[in-house]
Design an enzyme around this catalytic site. Sequence first.
Site, PDB file in Angstrom:
ATOM      1  N   SER A 129       0.856  -1.181   0.000  1.00 54.72           N
ATOM      2  CA  SER A 129       0.000   0.000   0.000  1.00 54.72           C
ATOM      3  C   SER A 129       0.889   1.227   0.000  1.00 54.72           C
ATOM      4  O   SER A 129       2.064   1.153   0.359  1.00 54.72           O
ATOM      5  CB  SER A 129      -0.888  -0.008   1.244  1.00 54.72           C
ATOM      6  OG  SER A 129      -1.502   1.243   1.452  1.00 54.72           O
ATOM      7  N   TYR A 141      -2.370  -0.258  10.180  1.00 55.29           N
ATOM      8  CA  TYR A 141      -2.550  -0.850   8.851  1.00 55.29           C
ATOM      9  C   TYR A 141      -1.290  -0.617   8.016  1.00 55.29           C
ATOM     10  O   TYR A 141      -0.770  -1.537   7.372  1.00 55.29           O
ATOM     11  CB  TYR A 141      -3.757  -0.213   8.160  1.00 55.29           C
ATOM     12  CG  TYR A 141      -3.839  -0.485   6.676  1.00 55.29           C
ATOM     13  CD1 TYR A 141      -4.322  -1.692   6.195  1.00 55.29           C
ATOM     14  CD2 TYR A 141      -3.423   0.478   5.747  1.00 55.29           C
ATOM     15  CE1 TYR A 141      -4.401  -1.950   4.831  1.00 55.29           C
ATOM     16  CE2 TYR A 141      -3.499   0.234   4.382  1.00 55.29           C
ATOM     17  CZ  TYR A 141      -3.982  -0.976   3.932  1.00 55.29           C
ATOM     18  OH  TYR A 141      -4.058  -1.222   2.585  1.00 55.29           O
TER      19      TYR A 141
END
Length: 286
Positions: free
Chosen positions: A146, A159
């Site tokens: 990500s 995250y």
Amino acid sequence: MNLVGKIIVVTGAGSGIGRELALQLVAKGAIVAGADYNEQALLETQTLLNTDNSDSRHCMTCHVVDISNQEQVNSVIADIIAQHGSVDGIINNAGIIQPFTHVEHLALNQMERIFNVNWWGVVYMTQALLPTLKKSREARIVNVSSMGGYMPFPGQVIYGASKAAVKLMTEGLMVELAETNIGVSIVYPGAVQTNITNNAPDITDEAKQATAEKLAKEKKSPGVTAEEAAKAIIKGIEKNKARILVGSDCKFIDKLYRLMPVKTAYLMSWLMKKFAGVDMTEAVEK
């Protein structure tokens, strides 16, 4: 990598980018072993392949698994190998996000769940498949990280940490497997229009609905579609790219962060509020 006839395992194949990856890989001539915790979603993906009255089971098999459970992963990998005889690639796409909140307001069990899926799920799937991948003439490991894996995103710190772990492991695998038949790719998606928030177990239904309504009201739909993201990933695989950046926002921020890491982090906090409907002050108060 020539995808024709290749057997590719795709995690999270029941929805979003994973579903699009399965559909597009089959269109390229590959055979997909779709893995997901949601059996119904997997079957829906398989049904979408049945557009020419052919049996979609010949081009995609469905495998229900909780990738955060090592025993289940080992069992499902054994089933996949038994059905297909071999595996040529793995796309570790499945993942969950955290509630949009600061670290101090995030429970430890929520942090553990994020790492269990995003980090250990990738570790379990990759390690279980490595012996089989080494037997393939041409194999590839593709791990989806990500933008939060290479720079901090306020409100998604844990995250991001899980995706940063995936990033470093993948880069290490590139070196460890450099003299083998296995190529390695790391994917950095920017904003993608998927239902990852809806699938996040720790985000309340009220928060999901509020964000959806705010975006709909303001007619904001940031990022690329899941179809476009999958297309970019597959193109990168075909070209044997080590780094696959998805979306113009990801490419821009990648360059900006290298120049101004601290300022870019603050910029992202503002952008998330403006374009993604996420107000960190509101998130903390609630």
